[in-house]
Scaffold this active site. Structure first.
Site, PDB file in Angstrom:
ATOM      1  N   ALA A 146       0.818  -1.211   0.000  1.00 47.41           N
ATOM      2  CA  ALA A 146       0.000   0.000   0.000  1.00 47.41           C
ATOM      3  C   ALA A 146       0.856   1.266   0.000  1.00 47.41           C
ATOM      4  O   ALA A 146       0.692   2.145  -0.850  1.00 47.41           O
ATOM      5  CB  ALA A 146      -0.932  -0.018   1.206  1.00 47.41           C
TER       6      ALA A 146
ATOM      7  N   ASP B 253       9.821  -6.713  -4.031  1.00 50.89           N
ATOM      8  CA  ASP B 253       8.754  -7.234  -3.178  1.00 50.89           C
ATOM      9  C   ASP B 253       8.548  -8.696  -3.554  1.00 50.89           C
ATOM     10  O   ASP B 253       8.389  -9.017  -4.727  1.00 50.89           O
ATOM     11  CB  ASP B 253       7.455  -6.441  -3.366  1.00 50.89           C
ATOM     12  CG  ASP B 253       6.463  -6.685  -2.242  1.00 50.89           C
ATOM     13  OD1 ASP B 253       6.159  -7.867  -1.961  1.00 50.89           O
ATOM     14  OD2 ASP B 253       5.986  -5.709  -1.642  1.00 50.89           O
TER      15      ASP B 253
ATOM     16  N   ARG C  23      -6.502  -1.022  -1.120  1.00 53.46           N
ATOM     17  CA  ARG C  23      -5.558   0.025  -0.707  1.00 53.46           C
ATOM     18  C   ARG C  23      -4.402   0.227  -1.686  1.00 53.46           C
ATOM     19  O   ARG C  23      -3.861   1.303  -1.770  1.00 53.46           O
ATOM     20  CB  ARG C  23      -4.953  -0.318   0.670  1.00 53.46           C
ATOM     21  CG  ARG C  23      -5.945  -0.556   1.745  1.00 53.46           C
ATOM     22  CD  ARG C  23      -5.313  -1.101   3.008  1.00 53.46           C
ATOM     23  NE  ARG C  23      -4.354  -2.158   2.779  1.00 53.46           N
ATOM     24  CZ  ARG C  23      -4.659  -3.414   2.506  1.00 53.46           C
ATOM     25  NH1 ARG C  23      -5.922  -3.763   2.405  1.00 53.46           N
ATOM     26  NH2 ARG C  23      -3.723  -4.321   2.321  1.00 53.46           N
TER      27      ARG C  23
ATOM     28  N   LYS D 220       3.788  -8.170  -7.295  1.00 50.73           N
ATOM     29  CA  LYS D 220       3.494  -6.777  -6.957  1.00 50.73           C
ATOM     30  C   LYS D 220       4.494  -5.813  -7.585  1.00 50.73           C
ATOM     31  O   LYS D 220       4.113  -4.783  -8.158  1.00 50.73           O
ATOM     32  CB  LYS D 220       3.493  -6.592  -5.435  1.00 50.73           C
ATOM     33  CG  LYS D 220       2.273  -7.148  -4.739  1.00 50.73           C
ATOM     34  CD  LYS D 220       2.289  -6.779  -3.267  1.00 50.73           C
ATOM     35  CE  LYS D 220       1.025  -7.273  -2.573  1.00 50.73           C
ATOM     36  NZ  LYS D 220       0.998  -6.888  -1.151  1.00 50.73           N
TER      37      LYS D 220
ATOM     38  N   ASP E 124       5.771  -3.962   6.399  1.00 53.44           N
ATOM     39  CA  ASP E 124       5.002  -4.212   7.621  1.00 53.44           C
ATOM     40  C   ASP E 124       5.907  -4.718   8.746  1.00 53.44           C
ATOM     41  O   ASP E 124       5.687  -4.415   9.910  1.00 53.44           O
ATOM     42  CB  ASP E 124       3.916  -5.259   7.363  1.00 53.44           C
ATOM     43  CG  ASP E 124       2.782  -4.706   6.515  1.00 53.44           C
ATOM     44  OD1 ASP E 124       2.581  -3.477   6.528  1.00 53.44           O
ATOM     45  OD2 ASP E 124       2.106  -5.497   5.842  1.00 53.44           O
TER      46      ASP E 124
ATOM     47  N   CYS F 115       2.980 -16.411  33.448  1.00 53.52           N
ATOM     48  CA  CYS F 115       2.141 -16.628  34.636  1.00 53.52           C
ATOM     49  C   CYS F 115       0.753 -16.021  34.436  1.00 53.52           C
ATOM     50  O   CYS F 115      -0.258 -16.599  34.849  1.00 53.52           O
ATOM     51  CB  CYS F 115       2.804 -16.019  35.869  1.00 53.52           C
ATOM     52  SG  CYS F 115       4.136 -17.009  36.535  1.00 53.52           S
TER      53      CYS F 115
END
Length: 1011
Positions: free
Chosen positions: A438, A464, A475, A488, A536, A592
């Protein structure tokens, strides 16, 4: 039928990331909205693009004028062949391809009242003040939301009028705040104390005026179910909660939760607000600057009305006339910055893609607010400028009128601001863009518009690994449905070539990381002018940041999450490097807390995700390793071996076996485990200090009883049974009728406490318990499992019976059903509010909310910093780090941190360079290396590292030291795994009191051959 039920359905696959920003209800409202965007220059097309991607019902684009050469500097849907054609008609063809759910129309006539009436929102971007006021008055009267947006050079303006009774139903993107109650006093006002958040070490997140409700309060039960009331913040852990003087005394427990209440907003018309503008800014110190820009835009309208043109670039007489006009306007008597008005006049003929990208994104988000009632609208004016992008004060560059005169080319809108020589510089740039998602698409569009790498010698390398998916189309606006499954980077590169055929761009599909350093090595990085990331992954961005430090390259970084975004620049020897500042706490939840003391739905979801991994992935992987690797038993602990033993002993043969296993699992997780915990710490248990154990963030759990008629109980059983059968590769009929019969017939033994079980209360105790190994039990398990394996070998079943490890997929309903129901059942154990499937998918799938407006805005901010890098700005005050909150809307821009403070000898950008080739043309030895450090830098070496490998240590014996000193550096590193390059990067420790020593770069070829 209710109004909400009559709204259209939403394509959840297309809008998957945006739904987590706006929510289904707002999206369905948007899908009924009709919007007009007038003015199809660079700003107008940005606004229209973002609105269409977001998914309104229809967008009509309007423009009465034809495309000009200067439009091409920012209007990405116009080309050289379109000059002379109507802007709106040309733009419509491209905009209509963005979203098949949005009707796009074009109009080139007058904006009459009859034409405007059907629209819910009207946006003006390129019109006279007279027309703006006429249309604003009409829209205000007819309750049509009105947005005015304008950009001039390095300045932008935005105005909103949504009427006198505009309702906002969800003011912010943040989840409602909540906290566990520690105490409440009886009084007027009553004082509430929240329990300390042990994970974050901080108090509550409430603000003055927040509306809240109470639940699960014991003692002061009058608060439970009370209508929302407002609170006032007293301190980090304390709040005033109204009159509690007549309520019962507080005993324990309880949750305070924020409620988002509808807000009414009232707006003035453009005409009414011109003289007394309400300007939105988080920095009160800039109000006078923005007031001056407000007057400058107004004066520009008067100038254009008189002269029928814009001020000429860098023309002094036009700038002086602008100042005179500004001083005559009927506005509040605020001091005007005359120099700022002149600067505005010098460049207002400019039309810049980055400015349009930012202002257009903010304007588009305001349109979405207008049609959805989601988020707080702008009240009412916003001004933005980036004059720090101009040549630095005192630099050799002094822009003149002839430098900025139009050339009859596509970059005239940019030349008007920066001059023709700067345009030539842009064309020669070599940049590396990592990521074509995007933000990457938005950056590439801006790169094409500004002419980055569009000249001789310039180049953009974009990489990419990913291919295009359907959800990307919402987007990543360079992609179309016909591009699904294509790479892409290749599609994006081809798309920007259509926008500007002169751009030199190379598309690649490589991951950028240590495994590709032979591809993206020293030769590659040293040939670059800069790097931009659109990733990202925080880890990937940090890696690229490290490479930029290593090769002294500036880095442009950006990221988004919903309506929040950031943009920052790292400049060698000017700013600190990327990742140099401490990152937000990235630790997970304490074990925990997850195992014994959850207090939020996030805790139970993470616990459920961990159970999924353990039961269906790790178990299968350990079992398969046990079958194929005889020595695997030596590396496993007691818990793993016990799981392995159970898997061997209870291998299912039928669907009934799987249902039985799932029912036993349910009993263990939601009943027996809870009873075991309460056996150790009963509800009235006290600490050694005499205080209640179950208090504050520790919620006292309750065991559940299996209920055949409970939907959540049955859903868990069916999901767990399905996954168990799949892991064991069982081809069975998974019918629910059989499952019901098994559940009705199955009777499980009651809970019996397990003696000797230790429940750790802290992370330290948990780690200590892990370090305590029952060697006898371990030996027994290993012996038993070894015999089991031998038996399988004799049966020939070692290879033929592997299990199928199940990797979590957020889009697999059976995976999500198991995790959501497990989380909600555990939440029921602990009195925690449950989660729906939509939110569960977001949290466990780690989905980052995303919307096109934010990505476009941060890409614009990044490219403003790019301008400065191309100029070669060296003053820290020229650069900006930006944090954006479009839901507010707020923009914080500030000077980045310096590369080092006064106490530091070395900055993060420093390095010691050592020639790897001596005067005779031979590679240097380690002894030569030590001599060079001592002679040139007065450093005496104590330790030398190459990655994790030690090449030299003064504590070695003399024989080994002498052997190392006599060796060539390349011989010492050749046997160490990893890519080799013409550059060796070594770490040193030397004599002295320094805490930090810079890396040493050893060049194995002449340094002069590198850029």
């Amino acid at each position: 039928m209710s109004a909400l039920e009559s709204l259209p359905e939403i394509d959840e696959k297309l809008y998957s990331r945006q739904l987590y920003v706006l929510g289904p209800e707002a999206m369905r409202k948007m899908a009924t909205a009709t919007v007009l965007v007038s003015g199809m220059k660079g700003l107008g097309v940005e606004i229209a693009k973002n609105i269409i991607l977001a998914g309104v019902k229809s967008v009509t684009v309007h423009d009465q004028n034809d495309a000009q050469w200067s439009d091409l500097s920012s209007q990405f849907y116009l080309s050289e062949n379109d000059v002379g054609q109507n802007r709106a008609m040309v733009s419509k063809r491209h905009l209509a391809e963005l979203n098949r759910y949005v009707l796009v129309d074009a109009y080139a006539g007058e904006l009459s009242e009859s034409f405007l009436s059907p629209f819910q929102v009207v946006v003006l971007t390129n019109s006279s003040l007279k027309e703006q006021q006429r249309i604003s008055d009409f829209c205000h009267t007819k309750n049509i939301c009105f947005v005015l947006a304008d950009t001039k050079g390095l300045t932008g303006q935005l105005f909103c009028d949504f009427g006198e009774d505009f309702m906002v139903y969800d003011p912010s993107e943040a989840e409602p705040a909540s906290a566990i109650i520690q105490d409440i006093t009886q009084g007027n006002p009553g004082i509430l104390i929240v329990a300390c958040d042990e994970e974050q070490g901080q108090g509550h997140h409430f603000e003055d005026g927040d509306w809240v409700t109470f639940s699960k309060v014991e003692g002061m039960t009058e608060l439970n179910g009370l209508e929302p009331c407002s609170v006032r913040v007293i301190g980090q852990y304390s709040l005033e909660v109204g009159d509690t003087s007549s309520f019962s005394p507080y005993q324990c427990g309880g949750i305070i939760t924020q409620v988002k209440m509808p807000q009414k907003h009232s707006f003035e018309t453009l005409r009414a607000s011109m003289a007394h503008p309400k300007i939105n800014t988080p920095d009160a110190g800039k109000l006078s600057r923005y007031y001056t820009l407000h007057v400058a835009f107004w004066a520009l309208h008067v100038f254009q009305s008189e002269m029928q043109r814009l001020p000429r670039p860098r023309n002094q007489s036009d700038a002086d006339k602008m100042v005179k006009l500004a001083l005559t306007l009927p506005v509040d008597q605020e001091p005007l910055d005359k120099d700022l008005i002149r600067t505005f006049a010098y460049g207002c003929a400019g039309d810049l893609s980055p400015i349009n990208a930012f202002v257009g994104a903010v304007a588009a988000q305001e349109v979405l607010k207008a049609v959805s009632g989601k988020f707080t609208p702008l009240d009412q004016w916003l001004y933005f400028d980036a004059y720090e992008c101009l040549p630095e004060e005192g630099s050799a560059v002094q822009l003149k009128e002839e430098d900025c005169a139009p050339h009859g080319c596509r970059y005239d809108g940019q030349i008007a601001v920066f001059g023709a020589d700067f345009q030539e510089r842009l064309g020669k740039q070599k940049y590396f863009l990592v990521g074509a998602g995007a933000i990457g698409c938005e950056l590439l569009k801006n790169f094409a518009m500004i002419g980055l790498a569009a000249g001789e010698g310039g180049n953009i390398t974009v990489t990419d690994m990913d291919t295009i998916e359907y959800s990307n189309l919402n987007r990543q606006f360079l992609f179309r449905s016909c591009d699904i499954s294509k790479q892409k980077s290749e599609v994006a590169a081809a798309a920007i070539k259509l926008m500007n055929s002169n751009v030199n761009v190379t598309a690649q599909q490589n991951q950028v990381g240590s495994e590709t350093e032979s591809f993206y090595g020293a030769d590659f990085f040293l040939g670059l002018d800069g790097v931009a990331t659109a990733l990202d992954s925080l880890e990937a961005r940090e890696y690229v940041g490290e490479r930029c430090v290593q090769f002294l390259k500036p880095l442009l970084d950006s990221g988004t999450s919903g309506t929040n975004g950031h943009a920052q620049v790292s400049v060698p020897f000017v700013t600190e490097s990327y990742g140099h500042s401490p990152d937000p706490d990235k630790r997970g939840f304490p074990h925990c807390t997850l195992r014994y003391f959850p207090s939020t739905i996030q805790h139970t979801l993470q616990w459920a995700r961990d159970r999924f991994e353990c039961l269906f992935k790790t178990t299968a992987e350990n079992f398969n390793a046990f079958l194929t690797k005889p020595n695997v038993l030596e590396a496993q602990g007691v818990e793993a071996l016990e799981m392995l033993q159970i898997t061997l002993q209870k291998k299912p043969r039928s669907w009934e076996d799987c249902v039985t296993w799932a029912r036993r699992l349910w009993e263990c997780l939601f009943s027996h485990d809870i009873q075991q915990l309460l056996h150790h710490f009963p509800p009235k248990h006290e600490t050694s200090s005499g205080l209640p154990f179950w208090a504050g963030p520790k919620r006292c759990p309750q065991p559940l009883s299996f209920d055949f008629s409970n939907t959540a109980h049955k859903t868990f059983i069916l999901a767990a049974s399905h996954l168990f059968a799949r892991m064991h590769r069982l081809d069975v009929s998974e019918d629910s009728a059989t499952a019901c019969r098994v559940l009705l017939d199955l009777h499980l033994p009651p809970f019996q406490p397990s003696p000797g079980v230790h429940i750790p209360l802290t992370e330290e105790e948990l780690q200590e318990s892990k370090g305590t190994i029952d060697q006898t039990r371990l030996a027994e398990l290993r012996q038993t499992l070894a015999k089991s394996r031998q038996k399988l070998e004799e049966q020939g079943a070692v290879i033929s019976q592997p299990l199928e490890p199940i990797h979590f997929e957020k889009d697999d309903d059976s995976h999500l059903d198991f995790i959501m129901t497990a989380a909600n059942l555990r939440a029921e154990n602990y009195g925690i509010h449950p989660v729906d499937k939509f939110q569960a998918k977001k949290i466990v799938g780690r989905i980052v909310p995303a919307i096109s407006t934010t990505t476009a805005a941060v890409a614009g901010l990044v490219c403003l910093e790019l301008y400065k890098l191309v100029w070669g700005h060296r003053h820290l005050s020229s650069y900006r780090s930006s944090f954006l909150h479009l839901s507010e809307p707020l923009l914080n821009r500030f000077q980045p941190s310096a590369d080092k403070n006064h106490q530091m000898t070395w900055s993060c950008w420093d390095r010691i360079e050592v020639p790897g080739i001596d005067a005779k043309g031979e590679e240097i030895t380690l002894r030569d290396f030590c001599h060079y450090l001592q002679k040139e830098h007065s450093l005496v070496l104590r330790m030398l590292l190459y990655g994790q490998a030690t090449l030299y240590d003064v504590f070695w014996d003399e024989k080994k030291i002498e052997q190392q000193l006599a060796s060539r550096l390349t011989d010492l590193v050749c046997c160490i795994p990893g890519p080799k390059d013409c550059l060796l990067v070594l770490s040193i420790v030397c004599e002295g009191e320094e805490d930090y020593w810079p890396p040493v770069h050893v060049w194995l070829q002449p340094r002069s051959s590198k850029k």
